[in-house]
Design an enzyme around this catalytic site. Structure first.
Site, mmCIF file in Angstrom:
data_model
loop_
_atom_site.group_PDB
_atom_site.id
_atom_site.type_symbol
_atom_site.label_atom_id
_atom_site.label_comp_id
_atom_site.label_asym_id
_atom_site.label_seq_id
_atom_site.Cartn_x
_atom_site.Cartn_y
_atom_site.Cartn_z
ATOM 1 N N ILE A 13 79.738 14.674 39.820
ATOM 2 C CA ILE A 13 80.274 13.407 39.203
ATOM 3 C C ILE A 13 79.741 12.187 40.108
ATOM 4 O O ILE A 13 79.612 11.004 39.756
ATOM 5 C CB ILE A 13 81.735 13.391 39.488
ATOM 6 C CG1 ILE A 13 82.219 13.474 41.095
ATOM 7 C CG2 ILE A 13 82.643 14.648 38.865
ATOM 8 C CD1 ILE A 13 83.746 13.372 41.501
ATOM 9 N N ASP A 14 79.022 12.754 41.337
ATOM 10 C CA ASP A 14 78.460 11.542 42.032
ATOM 11 C C ASP A 14 77.090 10.576 41.459
ATOM 12 O O ASP A 14 76.907 9.572 41.977
ATOM 13 C CB ASP A 14 78.069 11.871 43.410
ATOM 14 C CG ASP A 14 79.008 12.711 44.140
ATOM 15 O OD1 ASP A 14 80.360 12.425 43.804
ATOM 16 O OD2 ASP A 14 78.880 13.586 45.080
HETATM 17 O O1 F6P Z 1 80.341 15.604 45.284
HETATM 18 C C1 F6P Z 1 81.296 15.885 44.458
HETATM 19 C C2 F6P Z 1 82.647 15.296 45.267
HETATM 20 O O2 F6P Z 1 83.581 15.441 44.597
HETATM 21 C C3 F6P Z 1 82.136 14.110 46.158
HETATM 22 O O3 F6P Z 1 82.651 12.891 45.532
HETATM 23 C C4 F6P Z 1 83.225 14.269 47.147
HETATM 24 O O4 F6P Z 1 82.963 13.370 48.559
HETATM 25 C C5 F6P Z 1 83.411 15.689 47.585
HETATM 26 O O5 F6P Z 1 82.845 16.500 46.128
HETATM 27 C C6 F6P Z 1 84.691 16.284 47.601
HETATM 28 O O6 F6P Z 1 84.604 17.553 48.100
HETATM 29 P P1 F6P Z 1 85.570 18.683 48.258
HETATM 30 O O7 F6P Z 1 85.859 19.269 47.016
HETATM 31 O O8 F6P Z 1 84.912 19.834 48.976
HETATM 32 O O9 F6P Z 1 86.965 17.973 49.034
#
Ligand code: F6P
Length: 367
Positions: free
Chosen positions: A144-145
């Protein structure tokens, strides 16, 4: 005797809308070639490393209609790097070990000819390392980033922007009713793509992104200019990785064993405190969108992009284009080397037209 040619598929890193559409695209394209079977590894490479292995047959029956569904039918993890695998010791402490040779051995032992790794930059770094060790592997960029380089878009990004924009629209009416400052924190790690696109789509007054560290005074001045005779309201979109000039990102400590990233979270509250301290008089409320941005049904664009990537990935296997990643460039589906894809991150260029246009319509970046 089973003489079918085998391709192994896995999803790694954080989940993202469109993963299932890629899987279905691979299966459907493989079906048009005689003699191929598609196998899924459960929870990234962990499915192969487990004893017994946790694998899943991917065929028309197991993938029918899944392109509409969020998440991944193969499950995923960001704690499964085979090159740096977390191993519990008898005394309960944890160390890491490189299990990549064992992984490659096991993949070969079940007669797999090629692997399709659907994942973000971290997963593609793993793909490159395994390719260098001789594994026939191709990558599909997801996140999504939107921060994977060498592709114009990753699938999942536009769904996240849609979800964030829908939430933003709701916050506007309540901000307006109360003359408040509403801060909405969105995901994106070190990239401000979700924030910038949401700010543009929703009509934010302020957009704070990691690529442009902000001056809190300038943000306060912009807010104050909106409060004429005590009236007005402000909607701010802040990317989770945004930081003040000379400041640091806001993060939380993760106690999850094997988790490799810094967990960015809470900048909305940090910003709220900074605004107050810098003299912002308006009432402020904070919203952290969090994982809602990753969940649920992918929008049509992401289903299509993901399906195209799935078809392409299987064709890359057929053409033995190993060590490469499917990519979307200038409206074409193509492929790039994994090495190129991981050599950099796709961050917002501060002199890009999108940033200039956002400024032209009055969005402040606090710079
Ligand atoms: O890389 C995708 C993402 O959703 C980022 O935008 C966010 O910082 C991270 O993953 C969150 O990760 P997790 O699901 O491990 O908390």
């Amino acid at each position: 005797m089973n003489t079918k040619r085998k391709v192994l598929v896995l999803t790694g890193g954080g989940d993202c809308p469109g993963l299932n559409a890629v899987i279905r695209g691979i299966v459907k394209r493989a079906k048009t070639e005689k003699g191929w079977s598609v196998i899924g590894s459960i929870e990234a490479f962990n499915g192969v490393l487990k004893e017994p292995m946790q694998l899943m047959k991917l065929n028309n029956k197991t993938t029918a209609g899944i392109h509409v569904k969020g998440g991944t039918i193969l499950k995923t993890t960001n704690k499964g790097n085979p090159l740096d695998f977390a191993v519990e010791q008898p005394d309960g402490s944890w160390t890491t070990s490189d299990r990549s040779d064992e992984l490659i051995e096991k993949i070969k032992s079940i007669g797999v000819e090629a692997v399709i790794n659907i994942g973000g930059d971290g997963s593609q770094r793993i793909s490159q390392k395994l390719f260098e060790k001789g594994l026939n592997i191709v990558g599909v960029p997801k996140t999504i980033d939107n921060d994977v380089s060498s592709t114009d878009f990753t699938f999942g990004f536009r769904t996240a922007v849609q979800i964030a924009t829908d939430s933003f629209d709701k916050l506007v009416t309540t901000a307006e009713s109360h003359h408040r400052v509403m801060i909405m924190e969105v995901m994106g790690r070190d990239a401000g793509w979700i924030a910038l696109h949401t700010a543009m789509a929703g009509g934010a007054e302020v957009c704070l992104i990691p690529e442009i560290p902000y001056d809190i005074r300038k943000v306060v001045d912009h807010i104050n200019s909106r409060y004429v005779k005590g009236k007005g309201f402000v909607n701010i979109v802040v990317a989770e990785g945004a930081k003040a000039k000379d400041g640091a990102v806001t993060s939380v400590i993760s106690d999850e064993v094997g988790y490799e990233h810094q967990r960015l979270r809470g900048v909305a509250f940090a910003l709220s405190a900074q605004l107050k301290a810098a003299g912002c008089k308006a009432d402020i409320r904070e919203t952290v969108l969090g994982h809602t941005q990753r969940g649920g049904t992918p929008i049509a664009f992401d289903r299509i992009l993901a399906t195209l990537f799935g078809v392409k990935a299987f064709e890359m296997v057929l053409d033995k284009e190993f060590g490469r990643m499917a990519s979307y460039r200038n409206n074409e589906i193509t492929s790039v080397t994994l090495q190129d894809a991981i050599s950099d991150y796709n961050l917002i260029k501060t002199d890009s037209y999108m940033v200039k246009a956002a400024k032209a319509i009055g969005i402040s970046f606090g710079d």
